[in-house]
Motif scaffolding. Structure first.
Motif, PDB file in Angstrom:
ATOM      1  N   VAL A 119       0.855  -1.186   0.000  1.00 16.08           N
ATOM      2  CA  VAL A 119       0.000   0.000   0.000  1.00 16.08           C
ATOM      3  C   VAL A 119       0.891   1.236   0.000  1.00 16.08           C
TER       4      VAL A 119
ATOM      5  N   LEU B 158       1.267   5.097   0.580  1.00 13.75           N
ATOM      6  CA  LEU B 158       0.631   6.215   1.266  1.00 13.75           C
ATOM      7  C   LEU B 158       1.470   7.465   1.019  1.00 13.75           C
ATOM      8  N   ASP B 159       0.882   8.436   0.366  1.00 12.01           N
ATOM      9  CA  ASP B 159       1.604   9.655  -0.026  1.00 12.01           C
ATOM     10  C   ASP B 159       1.245  10.787   0.932  1.00 12.01           C
ATOM     11  N   VAL B 160       2.200  11.152   1.799  1.00 12.59           N
ATOM     12  CA  VAL B 160       1.990  12.290   2.705  1.00 12.59           C
ATOM     13  C   VAL B 160       2.930  13.439   2.357  1.00 12.59           C
TER      14      VAL B 160
ATOM     15  N   LEU C 149      -1.016  10.412   8.382  1.00  7.20           N
ATOM     16  CA  LEU C 149      -0.807   9.025   7.977  1.00  7.20           C
ATOM     17  C   LEU C 149      -1.906   8.121   8.521  1.00  7.20           C
TER      18      LEU C 149
ATOM     19  N   LEU D  35      -4.903   7.980   6.253  1.00  6.48           N
ATOM     20  CA  LEU D  35      -4.651   7.192   5.047  1.00  6.48           C
ATOM     21  C   LEU D  35      -4.650   5.699   5.353  1.00  6.48           C
ATOM     22  N   LEU D  36      -4.122   5.324   6.500  1.00  9.65           N
ATOM     23  CA  LEU D  36      -4.142   3.915   6.898  1.00  9.65           C
ATOM     24  C   LEU D  36      -5.573   3.401   7.011  1.00  9.65           C
TER      25      LEU D  36
ATOM     26  N   ASP E 229      -8.244   4.780   5.510  1.00  7.06           N
ATOM     27  CA  ASP E 229      -8.847   4.820   4.171  1.00  7.06           C
ATOM     28  C   ASP E 229      -8.481   3.586   3.348  1.00  7.06           C
ATOM     29  N   HIS E 230      -7.259   3.084   3.526  1.00 10.49           N
ATOM     30  CA  HIS E 230      -6.793   1.928   2.756  1.00 10.49           C
ATOM     31  C   HIS E 230      -7.009   0.604   3.483  1.00 10.49           C
TER      32      HIS E 230
ATOM     33  N   LEU F  75       3.592  -1.381   4.053  1.00 11.88           N
ATOM     34  CA  LEU F  75       3.413   0.021   3.684  1.00 11.88           C
ATOM     35  C   LEU F  75       4.614   0.567   2.934  1.00 11.88           C
TER      36      LEU F  75
ATOM     37  N   VAL G  87       5.630   4.423   2.338  1.00 11.37           N
ATOM     38  CA  VAL G  87       5.213   5.763   2.734  1.00 11.37           C
ATOM     39  C   VAL G  87       6.115   6.796   2.067  1.00 11.37           C
TER      40      VAL G  87
END
Length: 317
Positions: A99, A101-103, A126, A129-130, A132-133, A168, A170
């Motif tokens: 997964v 995750l773009d922060v 973050l 997003l965790l 959401d995914h 992840l 990230v």
């Protein structure tokens, strides 16, 4: 009678015709995987990344941090995105879910934040997003929710909090306080099954060496570097892009002299993309000499240079 072919600019990326300066993002757009061109040392850096990551055992057991350095516009973000995509696909080959995750855009741009404030903001964003995914185990999600903005409580637990088949990748914001912030990332963010990627246009070779030395007792970061365009890079990049869109519509090629001039004017791949796209857009808007039989000439390059470059391309006189 055959209708005339639509005139197109051959330089935007698939799906981003209106935003031609966005970097390649293959983990979101499959078509972008084939658009990487071996320029500015990026291919060697990507091969070094693959070698360092190996079969991903180190990532799954200890987590990893990757730092990409190089001057502005050299393709750092495109390389970071390529590395993220490669990891996700390698995980898929092992039956695992990767997964991304773009922060990178989570920090405010209108105020200065300390390292503690920056890592706190990253941690807080973050968590959303965790969720959401659907990356967290239900019971772990509730536990982390209570401390979502406390990095020292969240990041060490992150690997254990993930679903069993989830890893992840990230994408972190570029570090603001340089070496000290990267060290904070490496020490605080370390967690099994989590790969952190970040980039910096300000860290030089001495900084990177100092960073590696100060982290020698930890899992050392993977450090990659991309540079300015080398001899032949501009020609290679232009030839690649001009060969891709013959089915999409009509556009002229470039004279050898025009490519040579662009190579002299452009130092980075971002500058090259901006210059080539802008030249074709300028010629297309003129409504003249825009067929397969025409050539983009030195005069076309200079026309775009004279009207646009001093107002936004960052190219000197």
């Amino acid at each position: 009678m055959t209708a005339p072919r639509r005139q197109v600019n051959p330089f935007p990326l698939p799906g981003w015709e209106r935003t031609p300066m966005r970097p390649l993002r293959p983990f979101d757009r499959d078509a972008h995987r084939d658009y990487y061109v071996p320029v500015d040392g990026a291919e060697q850096a990507f091969e070094a990344f693959q070698h360092e990551m190996g079969d991903l055992t180190g990532l799954l057991e200890d987590g990893r941090l990757v730092l990409v350095t190089g001057e502005s516009g050299c393709g750092k973000t495109a390389l970071v995105n390529r590395c993220a995509d490669w990891v996700v696909r390698r995980l898929g080959e092992r039956g695992l879910r990767g997964v991304v995750l773009d922060v990178t855009g989570c920090l405010p741009t209108d105020q200065e934040l300390s390292i503690d404030q920056r890592t706190t903001e990253v941690c807080d964003q973050l968590f959303d997003l965790l969720v959401d995914h659907d990356a967290l185990r239900p019971e772990a999600e509730e536990q982390l929710r209570e401390v979502r903005d406390v990095p020292r409580r969240v990041f060490p637990r992150l690997g254990r909090a993930l679903r069993e088949d989830t890893t992840l990748v990230v994408l972190l914001p570029s570090p603001n306080e340089l070496v000290d912030e990267v060290i904070r990332y490496a020490r605080v963010l370390r967690s099994a099954k989590v790969l952190f990627l970040t980039e910096s246009a300000f860290l030089g070779p001495d900084d990177v060496a100092d960073l590696v030395r100060r982290l020698e007792t930890w899992v050392p970061p993977v450090t990659l570097c991309v540079g300015l365009l080398d001899e032949g890079d501009a020609q290679r990049f232009a030839a690649d892009r001009l060969s891709r869109h013959a089915e999409a519509g009509s556009y002229p090629r470039m004279s050898d002299e025009a490519v040579e001039l662009v190579a002299k004017l452009c130092q980075s791949v971002a500058m090259l993309q901006r210059f080539l796209h802008g030249t074709y857009e300028h010629k297309l808007e003129s409504g003249l000499s825009y067929t397969e039989a025409d050539l983009v000439s030195v005069e076309d390059i200079r026309a775009f240079f004279n009207t646009r470059s001093r107002n936004g391309l960052g190219i000197g006189p």
